[in-house]
Design an enzyme around this catalytic site. Structure first.
Site, PDB file in Angstrom:
ATOM      1  N   TRP A  31       0.929  -1.116   0.068  1.00  0.00           N
ATOM      2  CA  TRP A  31      -0.043   0.031  -0.042  1.00  0.00           C
ATOM      3  C   TRP A  31       0.620   1.227  -0.043  1.00  0.00           C
ATOM      4  CZ3 TRP A  31      -4.742   2.551   0.805  1.00  0.00           C
ATOM      5  CH2 TRP A  31      -5.926   1.604   0.725  1.00  0.00           C
ATOM      6  N   GLU A  67      -1.403  -5.743   8.139  1.00  0.00           N
ATOM      7  CA  GLU A  67      -0.636  -7.303   8.167  1.00  0.00           C
ATOM      8  C   GLU A  67       0.856  -7.107   8.681  1.00  0.00           C
ATOM      9  OE1 GLU A  67      -2.664  -6.074   5.429  1.00  0.00           O
ATOM     10  OE2 GLU A  67      -4.157  -7.339   6.037  1.00  0.00           O
ATOM     11  N   VAL A 133       2.736   3.024   5.411  1.00  0.00           N
ATOM     12  CA  VAL A 133       2.207   4.512   5.338  1.00  0.00           C
ATOM     13  C   VAL A 133       0.653   4.630   5.420  1.00  0.00           C
ATOM     14  CG1 VAL A 133       1.952   6.401   3.940  1.00  0.00           C
ATOM     15  CG2 VAL A 133       4.177   5.246   4.212  1.00  0.00           C
ATOM     16  N   LEU A 134       0.073   4.990   6.461  1.00  0.00           N
ATOM     17  CA  LEU A 134      -1.418   5.211   6.480  1.00  0.00           C
ATOM     18  C   LEU A 134      -1.899   6.513   6.261  1.00  0.00           C
ATOM     19  CD1 LEU A 134      -1.883   3.062   9.860  1.00  0.00           C
ATOM     20  CD2 LEU A 134      -2.918   2.618   7.591  1.00  0.00           C
ATOM     21  N   HIS A 141     -11.680   4.159   9.342  1.00  0.00           N
ATOM     22  CA  HIS A 141     -10.982   3.110   9.009  1.00  0.00           C
ATOM     23  C   HIS A 141      -9.324   3.359   9.576  1.00  0.00           C
ATOM     24  CE1 HIS A 141      -9.178  -0.133   6.190  1.00  0.00           C
ATOM     25  NE2 HIS A 141     -10.134  -0.834   7.010  1.00  0.00           N
ATOM     26  N   PHE A 166       8.886   0.750  15.146  1.00  0.00           N
ATOM     27  CA  PHE A 166       7.501   1.339  14.571  1.00  0.00           C
ATOM     28  C   PHE A 166       7.929   2.228  13.185  1.00  0.00           C
ATOM     29  CE2 PHE A 166       3.224   1.931  14.308  1.00  0.00           C
ATOM     30  CZ  PHE A 166       2.967   3.487  14.325  1.00  0.00           C
TER      31      PHE A 166
HETATM   32  N1  LIG Z   1      -5.801   2.685   3.763  1.00  0.00           N
HETATM   33  C1  LIG Z   1      -4.832   2.098   3.954  1.00  0.00           C
HETATM   34  C2  LIG Z   1      -4.202   0.608   4.326  1.00  0.00           C
HETATM   35  N2  LIG Z   1      -5.477  -0.306   4.332  1.00  0.00           N
HETATM   36  C3  LIG Z   1      -5.411  -1.650   4.107  1.00  0.00           C
HETATM   37  C4  LIG Z   1      -4.997  -2.523   5.482  1.00  0.00           C
HETATM   38  O1  LIG Z   1      -3.802  -2.156   5.973  1.00  0.00           O
HETATM   39  C5  LIG Z   1      -5.060  -3.849   5.287  1.00  0.00           C
HETATM   40  O2  LIG Z   1      -4.126  -4.404   4.197  1.00  0.00           O
HETATM   41  C6  LIG Z   1      -6.597  -4.421   4.823  1.00  0.00           C
HETATM   42  O3  LIG Z   1      -7.503  -3.726   5.899  1.00  0.00           O
HETATM   43  C7  LIG Z   1      -6.750  -5.749   4.827  1.00  0.00           C
HETATM   44  O4  LIG Z   1      -6.437  -6.623   6.103  1.00  0.00           O
HETATM   45  N3  LIG Z   1      -3.008  -0.223   4.356  1.00  0.00           N
HETATM   46  C8  LIG Z   1      -2.154   0.733   4.639  1.00  0.00           C
HETATM   47  O5  LIG Z   1      -0.850   0.319   4.655  1.00  0.00           O
HETATM   48  N4  LIG Z   1      -2.254   2.002   4.271  1.00  0.00           N
HETATM   49  C9  LIG Z   1      -3.448   2.874   4.151  1.00  0.00           C
HETATM   50  O6  LIG Z   1      -3.571   4.099   3.866  1.00  0.00           O
HETATM   51  C1  LIG Z   2      -6.078   4.237   6.049  1.00  0.00           C
HETATM   52  C2  LIG Z   2      -7.438   3.747   5.406  1.00  0.00           C
HETATM   53  O1  LIG Z   2      -7.815   2.606   5.493  1.00  0.00           O
HETATM   54  C3  LIG Z   2      -8.025   4.763   4.700  1.00  0.00           C
HETATM   55  O2  LIG Z   2      -6.998   5.290   3.676  1.00  0.00           O
HETATM   56  C4  LIG Z   2      -9.204   4.165   3.965  1.00  0.00           C
HETATM   57  O3  LIG Z   2      -9.858   5.522   3.294  1.00  0.00           O
HETATM   58  P1  LIG Z   2     -11.506   5.451   3.923  1.00  0.00           P
HETATM   59  O4  LIG Z   2     -11.604   5.963   5.385  1.00  0.00           O
HETATM   60  O5  LIG Z   2     -11.961   6.757   2.844  1.00  0.00           O
HETATM   61  O6  LIG Z   2     -12.055   4.271   3.393  1.00  0.00           O
END
Ligand SMILES: Nc1c(NC[C@H](O)[C@H](O)[C@H](O)CO)[nH]c(=O)[nH]c1=O
Ligand SMILES: CC(=O)[C@@H](O)COP(=O)(O)O
Length: 209
Positions: A31, A67, A133-134, A141, A166
């Site tokens: 991601w 994960e 990176v989130l 979420h 981390f």
């Molecule tokens: N939105 C982001 C995600 N979402 C996916 C989750 O981390 C995970 O892979 C999924 O929910 C299946 O278990 N992941 C990131 O690394 N960064 C994001 O911004």
């Molecule tokens: C960190 C996330 O899971 C986020 O990017 C997902 O976006 P949304 O909250 O608009 O579904």
């Protein structure tokens, strides 16, 4: 303390670290790979700058940040189990070598293949780095994943006794993340936090009484 003082402080602490004997795991997400990949490179550069051999840096990727903890725990545990197996393998190898030695003495030498090139250090990882990176979206979420992942990564380090860094950026927008990966769009490209994570991994791997 200003940000530059903080980084100076970290730099002072990290001078003189000898990582030449360490084996380090990097687990990173796919991601946001356009931001994650520079962070991984920054961590690798810092590890090698502190003497970690390239063949002793093991890199694996997972879908997303959620994960990361499970993957880190699985791979760290596997390396610890391999270490346990290694002891029994060494005994087996010694017995084999003894047999070959006595055979060569009796004139019936056995040739074994010797692999050239750099060989990865055997045994458990000395530290792990989880990189992702989130980026906040329009729902909760982001908050749930960030909370779960930060606690999960902490637990891996505590449960395995292998320092687990981390390396997850939790950002409100893409620009915040890019600046923290050293690839900002403006004049100030920012600072690649991956280099700090690599240094932290070496420092924590070497921590002892
Ligand atoms: N939105 C982001 C995600 N979402 C996916 C989750 O981390 C995970 O892979 C999924 O929910 C299946 O278990 N992941 C990131 O690394 N960064 C994001 O911004
Ligand atoms: C960190 C996330 O899971 C986020 O990017 C997902 O976006 P949304 O909250 O608009 O579904």
């Amino acid at each position: 303390m200003s940000s530059s003082d903080f980084h100076k402080g970290v730099k002072e602490a990290s001078r003189g670290l000898d990582g030449s004997g360490l084996k380090i795991l990097i687990v990173h997400t796919r991601w946001n790979s356009e931001i994650v990949d520079p962070l991984v490179k920054g961590a690798q550069q810092a590890l090698e700058a502190h003497g970690v051999q390239r063949q002793n840096i093991v890199i694996r990727d997972v879908p997303g940040a959620y994960e990361l903890p499970g993957a880190a725990q699985r791979l760290v545990r596997q390396s610890q189990q391999q270490s346990t197996n290694l002891v029994s393998n060494v005994v087996d190898d010694l017995m084999t070598a003894a047999g070959e030695l006595s055979a060569s003495v009796r004139g019936t030498a056995v040739t074994g293949e010797s692999s050239g090139g750099a060989v990865m250090k055997q045994g458990p990882f000395d530290a792990a780095i989880c990189i992702g990176v989130l980026i906040k979206g329009s729902t909760m979420h982001f908050e749930y994943i960030a909370d779960a992942v930060s606690h999960g990564i902490m637990r891996v380090g505590l449960d395995t006794a292998v320092p687990t860094v981390f390396g997850v950026l939790t950002c409100l927008n893409e620009e915040q993340a890019m600046v923290r990966a050293g690839i900002g769009r403006g004049d100030d490209k920012g600072h690649n936090h991956g280099t700090d994570w690599g240094t932290a991994a070496v420092e924590m791997a070497l921590l002892e009484l």
